[in-house]
Design a protein around this motif. Structure first.
Motif, PDB file in Angstrom:
ATOM      1  N   UNK A  50      12.694  18.302   2.427  1.00 29.06           N
ATOM      2  CA  UNK A  50      14.087  18.529   2.786  1.00 29.06           C
ATOM      3  C   UNK A  50      14.968  18.097   1.621  1.00 29.06           C
ATOM      4  N   UNK A  51      15.812  19.011   1.158  1.00 28.34           N
ATOM      5  CA  UNK A  51      16.712  18.735   0.046  1.00 28.34           C
ATOM      6  C   UNK A  51      17.912  17.944   0.572  1.00 28.34           C
ATOM      7  N   UNK A  52      18.210  16.779  -0.031  1.00 29.41           N
ATOM      8  CA  UNK A  52      19.371  16.001   0.402  1.00 29.41           C
ATOM      9  C   UNK A  52      20.652  16.838   0.326  1.00 29.41           C
ATOM     10  N   UNK A  53      21.469  16.755   1.378  1.00 30.18           N
ATOM     11  CA  UNK A  53      22.719  17.493   1.436  1.00 30.18           C
ATOM     12  C   UNK A  53      22.579  18.920   1.933  1.00 30.18           C
ATOM     13  N   UNK A  54      21.350  19.335   2.257  1.00 32.98           N
ATOM     14  CA  UNK A  54      21.101  20.699   2.729  1.00 32.98           C
ATOM     15  C   UNK A  54      21.335  20.796   4.239  1.00 32.98           C
ATOM     16  N   UNK A  55      21.431  22.011   4.759  1.00 35.09           N
ATOM     17  CA  UNK A  55      21.537  22.170   6.210  1.00 35.09           C
ATOM     18  C   UNK A  55      20.365  21.503   6.952  1.00 35.09           C
ATOM     19  N   UNK A  56      19.180  21.534   6.349  1.00 37.13           N
ATOM     20  CA  UNK A  56      18.026  20.893   6.973  1.00 37.13           C
ATOM     21  C   UNK A  56      18.210  19.373   6.992  1.00 37.13           C
ATOM     22  N   UNK A  57      18.802  18.819   5.941  1.00 36.09           N
ATOM     23  CA  UNK A  57      19.088  17.394   5.892  1.00 36.09           C
ATOM     24  C   UNK A  57      20.099  17.031   6.977  1.00 36.09           C
ATOM     25  N   UNK A  58      21.099  17.881   7.173  1.00 34.56           N
ATOM     26  CA  UNK A  58      22.078  17.661   8.241  1.00 34.56           C
ATOM     27  C   UNK A  58      21.369  17.601   9.587  1.00 34.56           C
ATOM     28  N   UNK A  59      20.506  18.588   9.858  1.00 35.67           N
ATOM     29  CA  UNK A  59      19.780  18.631  11.125  1.00 35.67           C
ATOM     30  C   UNK A  59      18.952  17.368  11.335  1.00 35.67           C
ATOM     31  N   UNK A  60      18.339  16.887  10.273  1.00 39.87           N
ATOM     32  CA  UNK A  60      17.478  15.714  10.348  1.00 39.87           C
ATOM     33  C   UNK A  60      18.291  14.430  10.496  1.00 39.87           C
ATOM     34  N   UNK A  61      19.502  14.397   9.952  1.00 39.53           N
ATOM     35  CA  UNK A  61      20.281  13.166   9.865  1.00 39.53           C
ATOM     36  C   UNK A  61      21.201  12.901  11.047  1.00 39.53           C
ATOM     37  N   UNK A  62      21.599  13.921  11.768  1.00 40.77           N
ATOM     38  CA  UNK A  62      22.563  13.738  12.856  1.00 40.77           C
ATOM     39  C   UNK A  62      21.860  13.750  14.209  1.00 40.77           C
ATOM     40  N   UNK A  63      22.551  13.215  15.215  1.00 43.47           N
ATOM     41  CA  UNK A  63      21.978  13.210  16.564  1.00 43.47           C
ATOM     42  C   UNK A  63      21.733  14.628  17.061  1.00 43.47           C
ATOM     43  N   UNK A  64      22.691  15.508  16.792  1.00 47.43           N
ATOM     44  CA  UNK A  64      22.613  16.902  17.225  1.00 47.43           C
ATOM     45  C   UNK A  64      23.676  17.692  16.476  1.00 47.43           C
ATOM     46  N   UNK A  65      23.463  19.006  16.396  1.00 45.33           N
ATOM     47  CA  UNK A  65      24.500  19.867  15.821  1.00 45.33           C
ATOM     48  C   UNK A  65      25.379  20.452  16.921  1.00 45.33           C
ATOM     49  N   UNK A  66      25.089  20.083  18.184  1.00 49.28           N
ATOM     50  CA  UNK A  66      25.750  20.686  19.333  1.00 49.28           C
ATOM     51  C   UNK A  66      26.346  19.636  20.253  1.00 49.28           C
ATOM     52  N   UNK A  67      27.588  19.894  20.697  1.00 52.68           N
ATOM     53  CA  UNK A  67      28.178  19.084  21.758  1.00 52.68           C
ATOM     54  C   UNK A  67      28.449  19.997  22.944  1.00 52.68           C
ATOM     55  N   UNK A  68      28.473  19.427  24.139  1.00 50.17           N
ATOM     56  CA  UNK A  68      28.657  20.218  25.358  1.00 50.17           C
ATOM     57  C   UNK A  68      29.938  19.824  26.077  1.00 50.17           C
ATOM     58  N   UNK A  69      30.405  20.717  26.919  1.00 50.74           N
ATOM     59  CA  UNK A  69      31.664  20.536  27.624  1.00 50.74           C
ATOM     60  C   UNK A  69      31.487  20.795  29.120  1.00 50.74           C
ATOM     61  N   UNK A  70      32.391  20.213  29.897  1.00 51.42           N
ATOM     62  CA  UNK A  70      32.429  20.476  31.336  1.00 51.42           C
ATOM     63  C   UNK A  70      33.077  21.845  31.572  1.00 51.42           C
ATOM     64  N   UNK A  71      32.955  22.337  32.776  1.00 49.67           N
ATOM     65  CA  UNK A  71      33.512  23.640  33.160  1.00 49.67           C
ATOM     66  C   UNK A  71      35.008  23.695  32.871  1.00 49.67           C
ATOM     67  N   UNK A  72      35.424  24.729  32.155  1.00 46.18           N
ATOM     68  CA  UNK A  72      36.825  24.979  31.817  1.00 46.18           C
ATOM     69  C   UNK A  72      37.483  23.827  31.059  1.00 46.18           C
ATOM     70  N   UNK A  73      36.712  23.030  30.336  1.00 43.78           N
ATOM     71  CA  UNK A  73      37.234  21.880  29.617  1.00 43.78           C
ATOM     72  C   UNK A  73      36.962  22.006  28.124  1.00 43.78           C
ATOM     73  N   UNK A  74      37.760  21.286  27.352  1.00 42.05           N
ATOM     74  CA  UNK A  74      37.510  21.194  25.918  1.00 42.05           C
ATOM     75  C   UNK A  74      37.720  19.768  25.427  1.00 42.05           C
ATOM     76  N   UNK A  75      37.654  18.809  26.369  1.00 47.49           N
ATOM     77  CA  UNK A  75      37.765  17.397  26.030  1.00 47.49           C
ATOM     78  C   UNK A  75      36.470  16.914  25.391  1.00 47.49           C
ATOM     79  N   UNK A  76      36.595  16.009  24.436  1.00 50.90           N
ATOM     80  CA  UNK A  76      35.434  15.407  23.781  1.00 50.90           C
ATOM     81  C   UNK A  76      35.064  14.161  24.588  1.00 50.90           C
ATOM     82  N   UNK A  77      33.907  14.184  25.268  1.00 55.91           N
ATOM     83  CA  UNK A  77      33.477  13.036  26.072  1.00 55.91           C
ATOM     84  C   UNK A  77      32.737  12.016  25.204  1.00 55.91           C
ATOM     85  N   UNK A  78      32.298  10.914  25.811  1.00 54.32           N
ATOM     86  CA  UNK A  78      31.661   9.819  25.069  1.00 54.32           C
ATOM     87  C   UNK A  78      30.389  10.275  24.358  1.00 54.32           C
ATOM     88  N   UNK A  79      29.577  11.081  25.007  1.00 52.91           N
ATOM     89  CA  UNK A  79      28.348  11.574  24.383  1.00 52.91           C
ATOM     90  C   UNK A  79      28.674  12.441  23.175  1.00 52.91           C
TER      91      UNK A  79
END
Length: 171
Positions: A50-79
């Motif tokens: 994995x090349x440092x600073x690459x998209x693969x490095x991002x995937x490996x380094x962060x908890x997730x590339x995706x956050x989820x929302x409640x129905x009809x919401x766009x608030x950022x929750x604790x998770x």
């Protein structure tokens, strides 16, 4: 004589338009949501490196590339805040990297409503990252509304997976 003139006119028109044709790039950019492959990845450290600073490095380094929302919401929750905090840390480490945040919605509602909701979700994530010190000029947003579901079912579990914002690191 008319045929020769016609042929010359057609030949001149074809020659003129041939110069306007655009050439296909050697490497096509990835479609939105697709992680591009670095052709140099693994060149010096063996296959699968994995090349440092690459998209693969991002995937490996962060908890997730995706956050989820409640129905009809766009608030950022604790998770989601925890996930975005890890993304912000990575982005602060790599200040030259740009990202796109994709906003998505589930299949319920009109196309227009879901495009607007996806836009609000992507911008909520962008604003959170900007508040954490990431230059907003490095972040683009796009809304796909309900057009790109990750789960194809028509039940609450599928809908919950589709209500999301996804961070994509650009090459």
């Amino acid at each position: 004589m008319a045929t020769t003139t016609t042929k010359l006119i057609l030949l001149a028109a074809l020659t003129a338009t041939a110069g306007c044709a655009s050439k296909r790039p050697k490497v096509l950019p990835p479609s939105a949501g697709e992680t591009p492959v670095d052709p140099n990845a693994g060149a010096s450290n063996g296959v699968g490196a994995v090349v440092p600073g690459s998209p693969q490095d991002f995937q490996r380094s962060v908890m997730s590339d995706t956050i989820h929302f409640a129905l009809d919401q766009y608030d950022i929750d604790a998770t989601s805040r925890s996930i975005l905090d890890t993304q912000a840390a990575w982005l602060l480490k790599w200040p030259d990297r740009r990202i796109t945040i994709e906003g998505h919605a589930d299949e319920r509602g009109t196309r227009e409503y879901n495009l607007a909701l996806g836009d609000r979700r992507a911008n909520a994530a962008k604003n959170y990252l900007a508040a954490k010190g990431i230059n907003p000029a490095r972040i683009t947003t796009i809304s796909y509304g309900k057009e790109r579901p990750i789960a194809l079912g028509s039940d609450e579990a599928s809908w919950a997976q589709n209500r999301r914002a996804v961070t994509i690191v650009l090459q």
